[in-house]
Design a protein around this motif. Structure first.
Motif, mmCIF file in Angstrom:
data_model
loop_
_atom_site.group_PDB
_atom_site.id
_atom_site.type_symbol
_atom_site.label_atom_id
_atom_site.label_comp_id
_atom_site.label_asym_id
_atom_site.label_seq_id
_atom_site.Cartn_x
_atom_site.Cartn_y
_atom_site.Cartn_z
ATOM 1 N N PRO A 168 0.851 -1.218 -0.139
ATOM 2 C CA PRO A 168 -0.160 -0.070 0.189
ATOM 3 C C PRO A 168 0.854 1.255 -0.102
ATOM 4 O O PRO A 168 2.065 1.327 0.262
ATOM 5 C CB PRO A 168 -0.613 -0.307 1.657
ATOM 6 N N TYR A 169 0.274 2.456 -0.257
ATOM 7 C CA TYR A 169 0.713 3.579 -0.119
ATOM 8 C C TYR A 169 0.183 4.492 1.165
ATOM 9 O O TYR A 169 -0.778 3.909 1.516
ATOM 10 C CB TYR A 169 0.882 4.319 -1.271
ATOM 11 N N TYR A 170 0.752 5.697 1.392
ATOM 12 C CA TYR A 170 0.494 6.176 2.719
ATOM 13 C C TYR A 170 -0.867 6.535 2.981
ATOM 14 O O TYR A 170 -1.020 6.843 4.285
ATOM 15 C CB TYR A 170 1.506 7.272 2.865
ATOM 16 N N ARG A 171 -1.682 6.448 1.926
ATOM 17 C CA ARG A 171 -3.096 6.829 2.273
ATOM 18 C C ARG A 171 -4.088 5.735 2.301
ATOM 19 O O ARG A 171 -5.192 6.076 2.518
ATOM 20 C CB ARG A 171 -3.727 7.780 0.888
ATOM 21 N N ASP A 172 -3.291 4.455 2.144
ATOM 22 C CA ASP A 172 -4.426 3.297 2.199
ATOM 23 C C ASP A 172 -4.837 2.620 3.207
ATOM 24 O O ASP A 172 -4.815 1.719 3.635
ATOM 25 C CB ASP A 172 -3.586 2.362 1.319
ATOM 26 N N SER A 229 8.855 2.449 1.938
ATOM 27 C CA SER A 229 9.839 3.708 2.024
ATOM 28 C C SER A 229 9.101 4.946 1.897
ATOM 29 O O SER A 229 8.081 4.909 1.164
ATOM 30 C CB SER A 229 10.951 3.439 1.135
ATOM 31 N N SER A 230 9.819 5.892 2.409
ATOM 32 C CA SER A 230 9.130 7.411 2.078
ATOM 33 C C SER A 230 9.454 7.856 0.744
ATOM 34 O O SER A 230 8.285 8.426 0.276
ATOM 35 C CB SER A 230 9.728 8.408 3.031
ATOM 36 N N PRO A 231 10.457 7.638 -0.062
ATOM 37 C CA PRO A 231 10.389 7.955 -1.638
ATOM 38 C C PRO A 231 9.118 7.350 -2.275
ATOM 39 O O PRO A 231 9.065 6.168 -2.177
ATOM 40 C CB PRO A 231 11.833 7.426 -1.869
ATOM 41 N N VAL A 232 8.483 8.100 -2.825
ATOM 42 C CA VAL A 232 7.261 7.641 -3.506
ATOM 43 C C VAL A 232 7.546 6.589 -4.572
ATOM 44 O O VAL A 232 8.662 6.662 -5.216
ATOM 45 C CB VAL A 232 6.034 8.787 -3.899
ATOM 46 N N THR A 233 6.830 5.684 -4.760
ATOM 47 C CA THR A 233 6.746 4.590 -5.967
ATOM 48 C C THR A 233 7.775 3.434 -5.654
ATOM 49 O O THR A 233 7.748 2.488 -6.428
ATOM 50 C CB THR A 233 6.946 5.356 -7.230
ATOM 51 N N GLU A 263 -1.329 9.429 -8.543
ATOM 52 C CA GLU A 263 -1.026 9.840 -9.979
ATOM 53 C C GLU A 263 0.303 10.588 -10.083
ATOM 54 O O GLU A 263 0.939 10.253 -11.065
ATOM 55 C CB GLU A 263 -2.431 10.461 -10.508
ATOM 56 N N GLY A 264 0.591 11.213 -9.058
ATOM 57 C CA GLY A 264 1.949 11.948 -9.377
ATOM 58 C C GLY A 264 3.042 11.288 -9.382
ATOM 59 O O GLY A 264 3.970 11.288 -10.285
ATOM 60 N N SER A 265 2.864 9.857 -8.470
ATOM 61 C CA SER A 265 4.244 8.899 -8.279
ATOM 62 C C SER A 265 4.211 8.253 -9.506
ATOM 63 O O SER A 265 4.872 7.586 -9.642
ATOM 64 C CB SER A 265 3.610 8.045 -7.032
ATOM 65 N N SER A 266 3.349 8.193 -10.614
ATOM 66 C CA SER A 266 3.253 7.424 -11.620
ATOM 67 C C SER A 266 4.137 8.168 -12.771
ATOM 68 O O SER A 266 4.442 7.722 -13.959
ATOM 69 C CB SER A 266 1.781 7.271 -12.508
ATOM 70 N N ASN A 299 -5.993 8.141 -8.532
ATOM 71 C CA ASN A 299 -5.857 9.510 -8.926
ATOM 72 C C ASN A 299 -6.593 10.709 -8.013
ATOM 73 O O ASN A 299 -7.987 10.597 -8.079
ATOM 74 C CB ASN A 299 -6.258 9.550 -10.414
ATOM 75 N N ASN A 300 -6.081 11.414 -7.227
ATOM 76 C CA ASN A 300 -6.829 12.362 -6.285
ATOM 77 C C ASN A 300 -6.780 13.747 -6.832
ATOM 78 O O ASN A 300 -7.064 14.700 -5.909
ATOM 79 C CB ASN A 300 -6.644 12.294 -4.765
ATOM 80 N N LYS A 301 -6.037 13.863 -8.079
ATOM 81 C CA LYS A 301 -5.889 15.219 -8.836
ATOM 82 C C LYS A 301 -5.113 16.092 -8.218
ATOM 83 O O LYS A 301 -4.899 17.061 -9.075
ATOM 84 C CB LYS A 301 -7.502 15.699 -8.731
ATOM 85 N N TYR A 302 -4.323 15.905 -7.162
ATOM 86 C CA TYR A 302 -3.184 16.516 -6.820
ATOM 87 C C TYR A 302 -1.955 15.799 -6.414
ATOM 88 O O TYR A 302 -2.054 14.764 -5.685
ATOM 89 C CB TYR A 302 -3.699 17.604 -5.583
ATOM 90 N N ALA A 303 -0.841 16.331 -6.609
ATOM 91 C CA ALA A 303 0.377 15.818 -6.195
ATOM 92 C C ALA A 303 1.002 16.938 -5.235
ATOM 93 O O ALA A 303 1.708 17.930 -5.608
ATOM 94 C CB ALA A 303 1.507 15.498 -7.152
HETATM 95 C C1 LIG Z 1 10.952 10.338 -4.899
HETATM 96 C C2 LIG Z 1 10.146 11.409 -3.683
HETATM 97 N N1 LIG Z 1 10.056 12.513 -4.400
HETATM 98 C C3 LIG Z 1 9.115 13.471 -3.588
HETATM 99 C C4 LIG Z 1 8.648 13.141 -2.242
HETATM 100 C C5 LIG Z 1 7.839 14.083 -1.330
HETATM 101 N N2 LIG Z 1 6.509 13.668 -1.813
HETATM 102 C C6 LIG Z 1 5.861 12.959 -0.894
HETATM 103 S S1 LIG Z 1 4.058 12.907 -1.187
HETATM 104 C C7 LIG Z 1 4.290 13.534 -2.857
HETATM 105 C C8 LIG Z 1 3.188 13.720 -3.833
HETATM 106 C C9 LIG Z 1 2.839 12.567 -4.368
HETATM 107 O O1 LIG Z 1 1.631 12.770 -5.010
HETATM 108 P P1 LIG Z 1 0.717 11.680 -5.548
HETATM 109 O O2 LIG Z 1 1.474 10.588 -6.174
HETATM 110 O O3 LIG Z 1 -0.049 12.171 -6.783
HETATM 111 O O4 LIG Z 1 -0.122 11.105 -4.128
HETATM 112 P P2 LIG Z 1 -1.079 11.892 -3.380
HETATM 113 O O5 LIG Z 1 -0.225 12.430 -2.058
HETATM 114 O O6 LIG Z 1 -1.826 12.970 -3.951
HETATM 115 O O7 LIG Z 1 -2.068 10.763 -2.955
HETATM 116 C C10 LIG Z 1 5.789 14.211 -3.130
HETATM 117 C C11 LIG Z 1 6.137 14.915 -4.017
HETATM 118 C C12 LIG Z 1 8.874 11.732 -2.038
HETATM 119 N N3 LIG Z 1 8.240 11.182 -0.631
HETATM 120 N N4 LIG Z 1 9.553 11.030 -2.769
#
Ligand SMILES: Cc1ncc(C[n+]2csc(CCOP(=O)(O)OP(=O)(O)O)c2C)c(N)n1
Length: 330
Positions: free
Chosen positions: A71-75, A122-126, A154-157, A182-186
């Motif tokens: 999962p990711y952090y919102r799940d 981990s904290s780095p997204v994706t 969606e930003g992480s994609s 896709n919650n429309k904002y990163a």
């Molecule tokens: C590799 C990396 N870059 C930047 C960040 C900082 N960061 C944390 S959440 C986030 C936004 C992610 O947006 P999205 O994937 O759309 O997920 P949402 O938070 O909108 O659910 C960013 C830029 C991070 N954690 N890891």
């Protein structure tokens, strides 16, 4: 054609009521966490609000006794459906020793629980995408009829890990389902500034897998898409990319102010489509939920959240020397 949509999908009245309760529990834990944060009791909140329908609808379509989730952090909806409890989540929010994921080491929202096959991230997204693809590779090599399910924003994609993971999964036809919420904002960046293609699901073509976009406010639509993806995966037909479109109802986290980058009218408009309200209406229309039962459920969940909060608040922190555990050299 069945009278009720959920019957048409093979879901019983009990199962859809259970879906609703799981969504509501996620929402109520999340709301409590904001209060605790603003009261200075917990350090950080990153919300599921607005995404519960996608998370719970998807989870109910999986085999919750055998499948793996990354999962990711919102799940919160996913991990509750997979067996984490309100108490587990509160222990993590308060960073207490008994936190099942990390003994208080992980940030809140970094879910994980070995016994329920929930991979910690981990904290780095994706980064969770290649992890989930690795689980799917193992399942294929061991000829197990399971899937791995991974989610991200969606930003992480747009991160490299997404491309690497999905390409590998497509080439090797692995049993992995990727759901982009896709919650429309990163954070402050709106969707128009994130993608050059129209939909996140358009990207599936490049990875040789089906890509579908569904209404992320509709748990039954998400259930249907994930169920179909799971059936294909266990038959050996490979991975699927699903995009569940909803809206982030809170600020990105407890540490930003969304009034700086979006209009409050936009948030108010999105609240009209809040799945907690719209799914309750559906359940009432088909005669599964009444105002009275809804009140009872709210009371039960309120008690659960109160008990979990009290328990976690009074639980002990880890001993300071525990910080030296599980490191390579100390
Ligand atoms: C590799 C990396 N870059 C930047 C960040 C900082 N960061 C944390 S959440 C986030 C936004 C992610 O947006 P999205 O994937 O759309 O997920 P949402 O938070 O909108 O659910 C960013 C830029 C991070 N954690 N890891």
């Amino acid at each position: 054609m069945s009278k009720n949509r959920h019957e048409g999908l093979g879901l019983t009245d009990e199962q859809v009521l259970d879906m609703f309760k799981t969504m509501l529990l996620a929402r109520k834990i999340d709301e409590r966490m904001w209060l605790l944060n603003r009261a200075g009791k917990i350090p950080f909140v990153i919300s599921c609000q607005g995404q519960e329908a996608a998370q719970v609808g998807a989870s109910f379509a999986l085999d919750r006794e055998q499948d793996y989730v990354a999962p990711y952090y919102r799940d919160m909806g996913v991990v509750l459906a997979f067996g984490m409890t309100a108490k587990d989540l509160m222990l993590s929010g308060f960073a207490k020793n008994e936190d099942p994921n990390s003994g208080g080491r992980q940030m809140p929202g970094h879910f994980g629980q070995k016994k329920n096959r929930i991979l910690t991230g981990s904290s780095p997204v994706t980064t969770q995408v290649p992890h989930a693809v690795g689980v799917a590779l193992a399942a294929k090599m061991e000829k197990k009829d399971i899937v791995s399910f991974v989610t991200l924003g969606e930003g992480s994609s747009n991160q490299g890990d997404f491309h690497e993971g999905l390409n590998f999964a497509g080439v090797h036809k692995l049993p992995v389902i990727t759901m982009v919420e896709n919650n429309k904002y990163a954070i402050s960046v709106p969707i128009e500034r994130q993608l050059a293609c129209e939909k996140v699901s358009d990207r599936a073509q490049g990875y040789g897998m089906p890509g579908v976009t569904v209404d992320g406010n509709d748990p039954l639509a998400v259930y249907e898409a994930v169920k179909e993806a799971r059936d294909r995966a266990v038959k050996g037909d490979g991975p699927t990319l699903i995009e569940a479109v909803s809206y982030r109802l809170t600020a990105h986290s407890s540490d930003d102010d969304d009034r700086q980058y979006r209009e409050s009218e936009e948030v108010e408009e999105a609240k009209k489509k809040d799945s907690i309200i719209t799914f309750a209406s559906y359940l009432k229309e088909v005669g599964i939920l009444t105002d009275e039962v809804e009140k009872e459920i709210n009371g039960e969940i309120g008690n659960l959240v109160n008990e979990a909060t009290d328990y976690a608040e009074n639980a002990p922190y880890a001993d300071p020397e525990d910080a030296l555990k599980f490191v390579y050299e100390a």
